[in-house]
Design an enzyme around this catalytic site. Structure first.
Site, short mmCIF file in Angstrom:
data_model
loop_
_atom_site.label_atom_id
_atom_site.label_comp_id
_atom_site.label_asym_id
_atom_site.label_seq_id
_atom_site.Cartn_x
_atom_site.Cartn_y
_atom_site.Cartn_z
N GLU A 102 -16.46 5.92 4.71
CA GLU A 102 -15.70 5.32 5.81
C GLU A 102 -15.74 6.22 7.03
O GLU A 102 -16.25 7.35 6.97
CB GLU A 102 -14.27 4.99 5.42
CG GLU A 102 -13.37 6.16 5.17
CD GLU A 102 -11.97 5.71 4.76
OE1 GLU A 102 -11.22 5.24 5.61
OE2 GLU A 102 -11.63 5.84 3.56
N LYS A 145 -2.82 6.29 1.74
CA LYS A 145 -2.71 6.69 3.14
C LYS A 145 -1.79 7.90 3.28
O LYS A 145 -0.75 7.87 3.96
CB LYS A 145 -2.22 5.50 3.98
CG LYS A 145 -2.81 5.50 5.39
CD LYS A 145 -2.69 4.15 6.04
CE LYS A 145 -2.99 4.20 7.52
NZ LYS A 145 -4.34 4.61 7.87
N ARG A 182 0.84 -1.21 0.00
CA ARG A 182 0.00 0.00 0.00
C ARG A 182 0.87 1.25 0.00
O ARG A 182 0.56 2.24 -0.67
CB ARG A 182 -0.94 -0.03 1.21
CG ARG A 182 -1.98 1.04 1.19
CD ARG A 182 -3.05 0.79 2.22
NE ARG A 182 -2.53 0.82 3.58
CZ ARG A 182 -3.26 0.56 4.66
NH1 ARG A 182 -4.53 0.22 4.53
NH2 ARG A 182 -2.74 0.63 5.86
C1 COI Z 1 -4.56 2.62 11.68
O1 COI Z 1 -5.56 1.97 11.96
O2 COI Z 1 -3.42 2.11 11.72
C2 COI Z 1 -4.67 4.02 11.28
O3 COI Z 1 -3.80 4.47 10.62
C3 COI Z 1 -5.81 4.84 11.72
C4 COI Z 1 -5.35 6.02 12.52
C5 COI Z 1 -6.43 7.06 12.58
C6 COI Z 1 -4.87 5.63 13.89
#
Ligand code: COI
Length: 388
Positions: free
Chosen positions: A271, A235, A133
């Site tokens: 989401e 991300k 990803r």
């Molecule tokens: C994760 O679940 O690893 C994330 O990146 C979400 C984040 C808002 C803590």
């Protein structure tokens, strides 16, 4: 790669020996050369450090940062690939005020967890999925990225180096946070000339302050998280700060988090700020299709496969907000969040409630997922990676 790994391990040993001369917890699995440089052979009792835990108040462990011992850094220029990793003590990094990431948000992050099993093994869960990803995200953000192997090796090293911070089974995990940053200076809007791949970690337990209690979500139509053609599917760090205000408003009203609708029609579920969403109706489990406007979570993907293995029909499709009134169960998935049942969703001042007690589909799937992640269930899928 093996060479780099052992190089990092040697560095961990010397850093550790310099900082904590009486404790040598990293002797298992080392070459005799590395061990002899620390004279481990003449102090066999030093290996007892293997079982030592760092001093963490496990009862207070939520999702805050607890600084651990080491972090890992790799750097490269825009024309190069990442090469050597360096393990350093956890601490602040120096960065140009004109860094691409600070000025234009050229940055990605990942999240994965290491868990201890009841028999003392340390397991990572599908770290190559995070690596892949990040690679796709890096292409979208015009950045070089570490290879899948470099990413996974670095995650393993950081977990091994900080293993005393991994909570005991059932008490939490070591959350591992890889970052890819445009760290070189740039003033005009263009890719940065240099990049930093950094991994730090922190012991964590429940993401929400509610602990494991079912969530109450709020749909705030004033905010969207991503729009078609944007970067909602990767991300990038720039997907997260813009939702802080929506989260703050929802929390002030007593909700756990915000559920976003699509940007064009404002009628399809997308989401939650911190996780993906699933709805359940009878034997059918549905989740919004990944079309570039939602983050394709590793937990989301794993739950889809697990649910199919359990005999559920799973569909990735557009889900109308109006379907919620006729939904049995709702749950969220994410690395940080895990698999969390949802008790209610409030939309346009209407609170829609879902089954959140008794025998839950989410609980059944969560139990299998956590079982695999913690070694309670045999991994026949090759999803876990042991760190030793
Ligand atoms: C994760 O679940 O690893 C994330 O990146 C979400 C984040 C808002 C803590």
């Amino acid at each position: 790669m093996v060479q780099r790994s052992s190089c990092i391990r040697n560095l961990v040993q010397s850093l550790w020996a310099a900082s904590f001369p009486s404790k040598l917890p990293y002797c298992r699995g080392y070459t005799s050369q590395a061990a002899s440089s620390l004279t481990v052979a003449s102090q066999p009792s030093a290996c007892s450090g293997d079982n030592e835990y760092a001093d963490v108040d496990l009862d207070k462990l939520g999702f805050g940062l607890t600084p651990v011992d080491f972090m890992c850094i790799m750097r490269c220029s825009k024309e190069e690939n990442f090469k050597e990793g360096r393990l350093t003590r956890f601490g602040n990094i120096e960065i140009s005020p004109s860094a691409g990431v600070l000025n234009y948000g050229q940055g990605l992050y990942e999240g994965t967890k290491a868990n201890r099993t009841a028999s003392g093994r340390i397991l990572l869960f599908r770290p190559e999925q995070n690596a892949t990803r990040m690679k796709h995200g890096a292409e979208r953000m015009c950045m070089p990225s570490p290879s899948i192997e470099q990413f996974v090796d670095a995650v393993k090293e950081i977990v091994f180096a900080n293993k005393r911070w991994i909570p005991p089974p059932g008490k939490g995990s070591l959350y591992v946070r890889p970052l890819l940053l445009g760290s070189g200076p740039i003033l005009g809007l263009a890719p940065a000339p240099e990049y930093t791949f950094l991994i730090y970690a922190s012991p964590v337990h429940n993401y929400f302050k509610e602990g494991t209690a079912p969530l109450n979500l709020y749909i705030d139509e004033n905010f969207v998280r991503a729009s078609p053609g944007g970067a909602g599917g990767v991300k990038t760090i720039t997907n997260y700060a813009p939702v802080l205000k929506a989260i703050a408003r929802a929390k002030n009203r007593g909700f756990s988090d915000v559920l976003y609708l699509d940007a064009l029609h404002r009628k399809y579920l997308k989401e939650v700020s911190s996780c993906n969403i699933f709805i359940v109706k009878g034997n059918l489990i549905s989740t919004p299709a990944a079309n570039g406007t939602i983050l394709e979570g590793v937990t989301r993907k794993s739950i889809i496969e697990t649910a199919r293995d359990h005999g559920y029909q799973v569909e990735e499709r557009p889900i109308l907000v109006d379907e919620l009134v006729d939904t049995d169960e709702v749950f969220c998935t994410g690395t940080a969040v895990g698999v969390a049942p949802v008790a209610s969703i409030t939309h346009q001042n209407r609170r829609i409630e879902f089954k959140s007690e008794g025998r839950l589909v989410s609980q059944e799937l969560c139990s299998t997922l956590v079982g695999l992640q913690t070694g309670r269930i045999e991994d026949t899928k090759g999803w876990t990676v042991e760190v030793h």
